[in-house]
Design a protein around this motif. Structure first.
Motif, short mmCIF file in Angstrom:
data_model
loop_
_atom_site.label_atom_id
_atom_site.label_comp_id
_atom_site.label_asym_id
_atom_site.label_seq_id
_atom_site.Cartn_x
_atom_site.Cartn_y
_atom_site.Cartn_z
N PRO A 56 0.83 -1.20 0.00
CA PRO A 56 0.00 0.00 0.00
C PRO A 56 0.87 1.26 0.00
N ALA A 57 0.23 2.39 -0.17
CA ALA A 57 0.96 3.66 -0.12
C ALA A 57 1.32 3.99 1.33
N PRO A 58 2.41 4.74 1.54
CA PRO A 58 2.76 5.15 2.91
C PRO A 58 1.59 5.84 3.60
N TYR A 59 1.39 5.50 4.85
CA TYR A 59 0.38 6.09 5.73
C TYR A 59 -1.06 5.76 5.35
N SER A 60 -1.25 4.87 4.36
CA SER A 60 -2.62 4.52 3.97
C SER A 60 -3.24 3.49 4.90
N THR A 61 -2.42 2.81 5.70
CA THR A 61 -2.93 1.95 6.77
C THR A 61 -2.50 2.56 8.10
N ARG A 62 -3.24 2.26 9.14
CA ARG A 62 -2.97 2.90 10.43
C ARG A 62 -1.60 2.52 10.96
N ARG A 63 -1.07 3.38 11.82
CA ARG A 63 0.20 3.11 12.50
C ARG A 63 -0.11 2.77 13.95
N SER A 64 0.32 1.59 14.39
CA SER A 64 -0.14 1.06 15.66
C SER A 64 1.01 0.78 16.63
N GLY A 292 6.55 2.92 11.22
CA GLY A 292 5.97 4.25 11.12
C GLY A 292 5.31 4.60 9.82
N LEU A 293 5.36 3.71 8.81
CA LEU A 293 4.71 4.00 7.53
C LEU A 293 3.34 3.37 7.41
N GLY A 294 2.95 2.57 8.42
CA GLY A 294 1.64 1.95 8.41
C GLY A 294 1.71 0.49 8.81
N ASP A 295 0.56 -0.05 9.19
CA ASP A 295 0.49 -1.45 9.61
C ASP A 295 0.98 -2.41 8.53
N ASN A 378 3.85 -3.71 16.76
CA ASN A 378 3.48 -2.42 16.18
C ASN A 378 2.59 -2.60 14.95
N ARG A 379 1.65 -3.50 15.07
CA ARG A 379 0.68 -3.73 13.99
C ARG A 379 -0.67 -3.96 14.64
N GLY A 380 -1.70 -3.31 14.11
CA GLY A 380 -3.02 -3.43 14.69
C GLY A 380 -3.51 -4.85 14.74
N HIS A 381 -3.26 -5.62 13.67
CA HIS A 381 -3.63 -7.03 13.62
C HIS A 381 -2.35 -7.85 13.76
N ARG A 382 -2.22 -8.52 14.88
CA ARG A 382 -0.98 -9.20 15.24
C ARG A 382 -0.56 -10.20 14.17
N THR A 383 0.76 -10.25 13.92
CA THR A 383 1.29 -11.19 12.94
C THR A 383 2.64 -11.70 13.42
#
Length: 451
Positions: A56-64, A292-295, A378-383
């Protein structure tokens, strides 16, 4: 709370059935957005293929910020592995076991990094658990990488990498305790920041590789530099190399076995936490990318590392994708960034990789890689929180990786295991350390037990 943990664990096990060993299972290949997934889509046999175009593009997914609480291993809990394989407890009650390396005679060396020591386990022939347990040496400052020199059946030294230096001990096959004091080989490595320093020798034993992670996320606050000084730095430190507090960092360094003749082997690798040599003699890194660029950005990676190659950090990521926080600072590097071989779910935190050279596992898996994913904070959905197989074809990576060992996650908020080290035992079993509960697991295979 205890009953809840056990209930969720039981549910996760019920959904973790694996494909038979050696099964290709194309219907279980996740691509595109589906390949990013989370822990609930992980199960033995599930494959993923992430391509640069899928990002995805930078910052297009949340930063967690989403750290997991580590809980005691639930009673009877064992990791999930494919049909035909069995995971059994090899050792427990260790203090943060991390890198595992197996000596030619079969002894298992383990770095207990937080405790500042290296431990050795020995198993009797035909026995799956250790019969002897000894501290080889202690008093280290965060020991991590371990390597035997020279490569081959009769090493004379064991090398151990601490955060700030590399030392070696005289070694004879069967030594359970160091016979003498440490000799300093590399006296000074950059300290602070990413602390893990892995080491490996070239197959001919002429070069000692040392991985050094960055001191920051993306070289924030790097001081300005004159063009002439930049050219001089790149002439000695390599293409795209950073400077100032990041000198000799985010790189793989190469030395003579005695620590002399330091050179930069490859640059732009944010944190090569694990080094390995594949059957063809190529050097590999298991790499943690930036935050810092997104999940879902950028993917971590496990890749062959070429001499003189530049892998992007901090200016670019996964090829010619410019980091917006470094926009316009190094445009001349576009087109010079090497794209890694195997892209991993972002923030999975790959830590170690090894290549299968045993005779126990399916023959079609010979030469495949196995890598540990320590798990996301640091990801909203753990992986992550699993061991994966790097799928090779004719000795080369296909870009796909397959879940091999899962079941360490209890719920969205709780985990009991964080895989770190991985090594092939002398009998062909796979050994995996995890530093959440301080255990080592042994994974064996019996062909007649698979469907």
């Amino acid at each position: 709370m205890r009953m809840f943990i056990l209930f969720v664990f039981a549910v996760s096990v019920a959904h973790a059935g694996g494909a038979g060993a050696g099964e290709e299972a194309p219907d279980r290949l996740l691509t595109g957005q589906a390949a990013f997934g989370d822990w609930q889509t992980a199960a033995p046999g599930v494959r993923r293929l992430i391509r640069p175009a899928d990002m995805p593009a930078p910052y297009s997914t949340r930063r967690s910020v989403n750290g997991a609480d580590v809980v005691r291993r639930p009673d009877g809990a064992t990791p999930q592995v494919p049909a035909g394989f069995a995971a059994r407890l090899f050792a427990e009650n260790l203090d943060g076991p991390r890198v595992i390396r197996v000596a030619p005679n079969g002894d298992v060396f383990v770095a207990e990094s937080e405790a500042g020591r290296v431990r050795v386990f020995r198993t009797a022939e035909g026995v799956e658990t250790p019969s002897e347990d000894s501290v080889f040496a202690d008093g280290f400052s965060y020991p991590y990488g371990i390597a035997f020199y020279p490569p081959g059946p009769n090493p004379t030294h064991v090398y151990i990498a601490e955060t700030g230096r590399v030392v070696r001990f005289a070694y004879r096959s069967g030594d359970l305790v160091a016979s003498g004091p440490a000799q300093t080989v590399v006296a000074k490595l950059p300290a602070g920041g990413h602390a893990s320093r892995d080491i490996a020798f070239s197959p001919d034993g002429t070069r000692l590789f040392v991985s050094v992670g960055s001191g920051s996320n993306v070289a924030e606050g790097l001081p300005g530099i004159a063009p002439g000084d930049l050219r001089e730095i790149e002439s000695t430190k390599g293409l795209g190399a950073a400077w100032g507090p990041e000198t000799d960092r985010a790189a793989v360094l190469a030395f003579d076995p005695d620590g002399g003749n330091q050179k930069t082997f490859a640059t732009g690798i944010r944190n090569c936490s694990g080094l390995a040599i594949d059957p063809a003699g190529s050097l590999w890194c298991a790499t943690n990318e930036r935050d810092g660029l997104g999940d879902d950005l950028p993917p971590d990676y496990i890749s062959r590392i070429g001499e003189g190659k530049f892998y992007g950090w901090p200016w670019f990521y996964i090829g010619d994708h410019e980091d917006p926080r470094q926009a316009g600072k190094r445009p001349e590097l576009a087109g010079k960034v090497t794209v890694p071989d195997v892209l991993i779910q972002p923030h999975s935190a790959p830590l170690n990789v090894t290549f299968y050279d045993g005779a126990m596992f399916p023959k079609t898996w010979g030469g495949d890689g196995f890598a540990t994913l320590h798990g996301s904070w640091n990801r909203g959905h753990r992986t992550g929180y699993k061991v994966v197989r790097i799928v090779m074809k004719d000795g080369k990576p296909t870009g796909e990786y397959e879940d091999f060992m899962t079941g360490f996650v209890v719920s969205d908020d709780l985990v009991w295991g964080r895989p770190v080290g991985v090594a092939v035992a002398k009998d062909g079993a796979l050994l995996i350390s995890e530093d959440g509960n301080g255990t080592i697991w042994r994974v064996s295979y019996r062909a007649e037990s698979s469907p």
